[in-house]
Design an enzyme around this catalytic site. Structure first.
Site, mmCIF file in Angstrom:
data_model
loop_
_atom_site.group_PDB
_atom_site.id
_atom_site.type_symbol
_atom_site.label_atom_id
_atom_site.label_comp_id
_atom_site.label_asym_id
_atom_site.label_seq_id
_atom_site.Cartn_x
_atom_site.Cartn_y
_atom_site.Cartn_z
ATOM 1 C CB SER A 99 -95.688 -0.803 -11.018
ATOM 2 O OG SER A 99 -94.737 0.232 -11.052
ATOM 3 C CB CYS A 100 -98.622 2.178 -8.734
ATOM 4 S SG CYS A 100 -99.597 3.043 -7.482
ATOM 5 C CB THR A 101 -100.920 6.017 -10.703
ATOM 6 O OG1 THR A 101 -99.676 6.515 -10.189
ATOM 7 C CG2 THR A 101 -101.898 5.834 -9.560
ATOM 8 C CB THR A 119 -104.028 1.567 -12.070
ATOM 9 O OG1 THR A 119 -103.126 2.571 -11.585
ATOM 10 C CG2 THR A 119 -105.458 2.055 -11.878
ATOM 11 C CB ALA A 149 -102.906 -3.583 -8.151
#
Length: 208
Positions: A99-101, A119, A149
């Site tokens: 998730s995310c970065t 991301t 993202a």
């Protein structure tokens, strides 16, 4: 099903706690937080900490692997020990996710090469530096990889995964149980919809 969620100092809490709430409610699911060493691992705001007991060496064959993001992610981009563990468990995992970065950590470890992934919008283009095709989708499934993202998208990814693992009806039950029916008061959840001044301010904050 054993799901291993990787923690490191400076993680963003919702990146991992959102998916934890979803995956942990699936039938016969066990979710463990793992770190290089047993420790009280603090999030990026410094006011929340998770007491991680399991080490990477303790968890060798998880069914699901999740790597979240956060400012501390930068210190994990060249973490050989973590990268080796990710490459090893990826060989047997049913799902390797982020998730995310957290996607940048997976990319730096080499497991996303030749795949599509997403991301956080502010660093999406960096995926290409690791041989990954960036996608602006909120959730991307490519093979046994699932990437989300920014931050809150981890919940969407985990629900998508829940449906693929346990079936749509179970995923719907979990969604209802946690009452996940977002109705944000503002239409500023992406750089495409947020006012330009807001985007500029957030970009400055991220680069500080």
């Amino acid at each position: 099903m054993l799901a291993a969620i990787v923690l490191y100092p400076g993680f963003t809490s919702l990146d991992v706690i959102g998916p934890y709430e979803i995956l942990g409610r699936l039938p016969d699911a066990e979710v463990v937080f793992v770190a290089e060493e047993p420790a009280l691992v603090r999030n990026d705001l410094g006011s929340l900490a998770v007491n991680v007991v399991a080490t990477l060496a303790d968890v060798t064959e998880p069914d699901v692997v999740l790597v979240g993001g956060g400012p501390g992610q930068m210190n994990q981009m060249f973490n050989g020990r973590l990268h080796e563990w990710l490459r090893t468990v990826d060989k047997t995992s049913a799902w390797t996710t982020s998730s995310c970065t957290g996607a940048l950590i997976l990319a730096a470890a080499g497991v996303l090469r030749g795949r599509r992934a997403t991301t956080h919008w502010a660093v999406l283009d960096l995926l290409a530096e690791f041989g990954v095709t960036p996608s602006k989708e909120r959730v991307v499934i490519d093979g046994h990889y699932a990437t989300a993202a920014g931050v809150s998208a981890g919940i969407d990814m985990a629900l998508t995964l829940a449906g693929l693992i346990a079936g749509d009806d179970v995923a719907r039950e979990v969604q209802l149980l946690v009452e996940y029916a977002p109705e944000p008061p503002y239409d500023a959840g992406s750089p495409d919809s947020a006012p330009a001044a807001v985007v500029e301010k957030v970009m400055k904050a991220l680069s500080a």
